[in-house]
Motif scaffolding. Structure first.
Motif, PDB file in Angstrom:
ATOM      1  N   GLY A  30      80.174  21.080  69.558  1.00 21.46           N
ATOM      2  CA  GLY A  30      79.803  19.708  69.253  1.00 21.46           C
ATOM      3  C   GLY A  30      80.990  18.793  69.072  1.00 21.46           C
ATOM      4  O   GLY A  30      81.380  18.080  69.992  1.00 21.46           O
ATOM      5  N   LEU A  31      81.580  18.847  67.892  1.00 19.82           N
ATOM      6  CA  LEU A  31      82.605  17.862  67.538  1.00 19.82           C
ATOM      7  C   LEU A  31      84.006  18.453  67.607  1.00 19.82           C
ATOM      8  O   LEU A  31      84.325  19.402  66.895  1.00 19.82           O
ATOM      9  CB  LEU A  31      82.325  17.356  66.125  1.00 19.82           C
ATOM     10  CG  LEU A  31      81.122  16.416  66.009  1.00 19.82           C
ATOM     11  CD1 LEU A  31      80.460  16.523  64.656  1.00 19.82           C
ATOM     12  CD2 LEU A  31      81.577  14.980  66.232  1.00 19.82           C
ATOM     13  N   ASN A 171      78.072   9.822  58.779  1.00 20.01           N
ATOM     14  CA  ASN A 171      76.670  10.292  58.809  1.00 20.01           C
ATOM     15  C   ASN A 171      76.147  10.316  60.227  1.00 20.01           C
ATOM     16  O   ASN A 171      75.483  11.268  60.641  1.00 20.01           O
ATOM     17  CB  ASN A 171      75.758   9.369  57.992  1.00 20.01           C
ATOM     18  CG  ASN A 171      76.002   9.537  56.516  1.00 20.01           C
ATOM     19  OD1 ASN A 171      76.531  10.553  56.086  1.00 20.01           O
ATOM     20  ND2 ASN A 171      75.624   8.538  55.740  1.00 20.01           N
ATOM     21  N   TYR A 172      76.454   9.275  60.944  1.00 19.21           N
ATOM     22  CA  TYR A 172      75.982   9.169  62.321  1.00 19.21           C
ATOM     23  C   TYR A 172      76.488  10.359  63.146  1.00 19.21           C
ATOM     24  O   TYR A 172      75.725  11.013  63.853  1.00 19.21           O
ATOM     25  CB  TYR A 172      76.441   7.846  62.950  1.00 19.21           C
ATOM     26  CG  TYR A 172      76.186   7.817  64.423  1.00 19.21           C
ATOM     27  CD1 TYR A 172      74.894   7.692  64.907  1.00 19.21           C
ATOM     28  CD2 TYR A 172      77.220   7.998  65.331  1.00 19.21           C
ATOM     29  CE1 TYR A 172      74.642   7.733  66.263  1.00 19.21           C
ATOM     30  CE2 TYR A 172      76.978   8.034  66.681  1.00 19.21           C
ATOM     31  CZ  TYR A 172      75.686   7.901  67.140  1.00 19.21           C
ATOM     32  OH  TYR A 172      75.440   7.966  68.477  1.00 19.21           O
ATOM     33  N   LEU A 173      77.788  10.644  63.025  1.00 21.20           N
ATOM     34  CA  LEU A 173      78.373  11.724  63.836  1.00 21.20           C
ATOM     35  C   LEU A 173      77.805  13.077  63.429  1.00 21.20           C
ATOM     36  O   LEU A 173      77.580  13.944  64.274  1.00 21.20           O
ATOM     37  CB  LEU A 173      79.894  11.714  63.726  1.00 21.20           C
ATOM     38  CG  LEU A 173      80.551  10.531  64.427  1.00 21.20           C
ATOM     39  CD1 LEU A 173      82.036  10.470  64.120  1.00 21.20           C
ATOM     40  CD2 LEU A 173      80.325  10.592  65.936  1.00 21.20           C
ATOM     41  N   GLU A 174      77.544  13.247  62.151  1.00 28.66           N
ATOM     42  CA  GLU A 174      76.959  14.517  61.696  1.00 28.66           C
ATOM     43  C   GLU A 174      75.559  14.728  62.267  1.00 28.66           C
ATOM     44  O   GLU A 174      75.106  15.846  62.417  1.00 28.66           O
ATOM     45  CB  GLU A 174      76.959  14.591  60.168  1.00 28.66           C
ATOM     46  CG  GLU A 174      78.340  14.984  59.682  1.00 28.66           C
ATOM     47  CD  GLU A 174      78.476  15.026  58.177  1.00 28.66           C
ATOM     48  OE1 GLU A 174      77.732  14.289  57.488  1.00 28.66           O
ATOM     49  OE2 GLU A 174      79.330  15.789  57.700  1.00 28.66           O
ATOM     50  N   LYS A 193      86.263  16.964  57.944  1.00 34.88           N
ATOM     51  CA  LYS A 193      84.934  17.181  57.352  1.00 34.88           C
ATOM     52  C   LYS A 193      83.890  17.467  58.423  1.00 34.88           C
ATOM     53  O   LYS A 193      82.920  18.166  58.167  1.00 34.88           O
ATOM     54  CB  LYS A 193      84.479  15.916  56.608  1.00 34.88           C
ATOM     55  CG  LYS A 193      85.232  15.652  55.348  1.00 34.88           C
ATOM     56  CD  LYS A 193      84.617  14.432  54.638  1.00 34.88           C
ATOM     57  CE  LYS A 193      85.715  13.573  54.056  1.00 34.88           C
ATOM     58  NZ  LYS A 193      85.441  12.145  54.073  1.00 34.88           N
ATOM     59  N   ILE A 194      84.040  16.889  59.574  1.00 36.52           N
ATOM     60  CA  ILE A 194      82.950  16.962  60.546  1.00 36.52           C
ATOM     61  C   ILE A 194      83.257  17.759  61.816  1.00 36.52           C
ATOM     62  O   ILE A 194      82.336  18.214  62.473  1.00 36.52           O
ATOM     63  CB  ILE A 194      82.458  15.544  60.936  1.00 36.52           C
ATOM     64  CG1 ILE A 194      83.622  14.676  61.396  1.00 36.52           C
ATOM     65  CG2 ILE A 194      81.738  14.879  59.775  1.00 36.52           C
ATOM     66  CD1 ILE A 194      83.152  13.342  61.970  1.00 36.52           C
ATOM     67  N   CYS A 195      84.526  17.951  62.130  1.00 35.62           N
ATOM     68  CA  CYS A 195      84.830  18.619  63.407  1.00 35.62           C
ATOM     69  C   CYS A 195      84.873  20.131  63.250  1.00 35.62           C
ATOM     70  O   CYS A 195      85.214  20.655  62.195  1.00 35.62           O
ATOM     71  CB  CYS A 195      86.147  18.115  63.974  1.00 35.62           C
ATOM     72  SG  CYS A 195      86.007  16.419  64.551  1.00 35.62           S
ATOM     73  N   LYS A 211      90.176  26.521  65.159  1.00 37.86           N
ATOM     74  CA  LYS A 211      88.856  26.357  64.593  1.00 37.86           C
ATOM     75  C   LYS A 211      89.008  25.729  63.208  1.00 37.86           C
ATOM     76  O   LYS A 211      89.952  26.051  62.494  1.00 37.86           O
ATOM     77  CB  LYS A 211      88.238  27.752  64.439  1.00 37.86           C
ATOM     78  CG  LYS A 211      86.766  27.789  64.531  1.00 37.86           C
ATOM     79  CD  LYS A 211      86.268  29.207  64.712  1.00 37.86           C
ATOM     80  CE  LYS A 211      84.790  29.209  64.508  1.00 37.86           C
ATOM     81  NZ  LYS A 211      84.345  29.657  63.212  1.00 37.86           N
ATOM     82  N   LEU A 212      88.093  24.829  62.857  1.00 36.80           N
ATOM     83  CA  LEU A 212      88.191  24.230  61.505  1.00 36.80           C
ATOM     84  C   LEU A 212      87.111  24.817  60.596  1.00 36.80           C
ATOM     85  O   LEU A 212      86.067  25.224  61.057  1.00 36.80           O
ATOM     86  CB  LEU A 212      88.017  22.722  61.603  1.00 36.80           C
ATOM     87  CG  LEU A 212      89.139  21.945  62.283  1.00 36.80           C
ATOM     88  CD1 LEU A 212      88.788  20.464  62.339  1.00 36.80           C
ATOM     89  CD2 LEU A 212      90.464  22.128  61.555  1.00 36.80           C
TER      90      LEU A 212
END
Ligand code: ADP
Ligand code: MG
Length: 212
Positions: A30-31, A171-174, A193-195, A211-212
């Motif tokens: 995804g991100l 929020n949108y990206l999540e 936080k999101i990737c 990897k995160l």
């Protein structure tokens, strides 16, 4: 989600190599963050993925097909939020979105939904030049996804955002987990936080892929 293979991609501007034999692939992810200091080549990589820049050497394949050889086919699958604005200052938010929607035969009702979703209803009839930076960025994101692309390319989407727009953007990206999203950033903040993966560039070279 799309499968993206970046194979030995280099880009030269005059004597300057902005990308040097960059290779990585993305499958069912995804991100993805593209990180690195100023001048690292992040924007060039994103513009190459957006087909705005053609590699000097190397090739990008999307779902096995040469991206730059099939630009028409991929246009509707790609959304690009560039560092610079693509909105017309003199047009209102709605007029801008309708203009971009017309390229993809997107209905007016979808434009209206989009305006609601991005909480831009109050500014629908406001000229873009009169918007704050955060609101403009929200309108810009709405513009980049008006055609519901499968791959989203975001250049520094968090820079200079006020708190409200920043939390909206995160929020949108999540919520967009089903899409392939590349986010360029000069800072690790917000991105971590999101990737799920981070690709580091420096002087046009891929330095680290983790990897995160
Ligand atoms: P980043 O987004 O990581 O800051 P860029 O991709 O914008 O990096 O730039 C990488 C290198 O390529 C920099 O040295 C920059 O000066 C150069 N560069 C980028 N775009 C152009 C251009 N259109 N013409 C000439 N040089 C460019
Ligand atoms: Mg940049």
């Amino acid at each position: 989600m799309l499968n993206v293979e970046v194979l030995n991609v280099s880009k030269r501007y005059g004597y300057q190599w902005a990308l040097r034999s960059v290779t990585f692939s993305v499958e069912n992810q995804g991100l993805i963050a593209i990180l690195g200091p100023n001048g690292a080549g992040k924007s060039t990589l994103l513009k190459t993925l957006a087909t705005h820049v053609t590699p000097t050497t190397g090739v990008i394949k999307v779902n096995g097909l040469n991206l730059h050889g099939n630009m028409e086919k991929f246009k509707e699958k790609i959304g690009f939020l560039a560092h610079e604005s693509y909105l017309y200052d003199e047009l209102t938010v709605k007029e801008n979105l309708l203009f971009y929607a017309s390229f993809f035969s997107v209905k007016e009702s979808r434009v209206e939904e989009e305006i609601e979703f991005f909480k831009l209803g109050r500014y629908s009839d406001t000229q873009v030049k009169k918007l704050s930076h955060g609101l403009r960025k929200r309108a810009e994101i709405a513009r980049s996804i008006i055609h519901e692309p499968e791959m989203l390319l975001l250049d520094e989407p968090f820079s200079g955002l006020d708190k409200e727009s920043l939390s909206f953007m995160i929020n949108y990206l999540e919520m967009q987990r089903g899409k392939t999203i590349f986010i360029c950033s000069h800072s690790f903040e917000n991105v971590e936080k999101i990737c799920e993966r981070a690709i580091y560039l420096k002087n046009g070279l891929l330095m680290e892929d983790k990897k995160l």
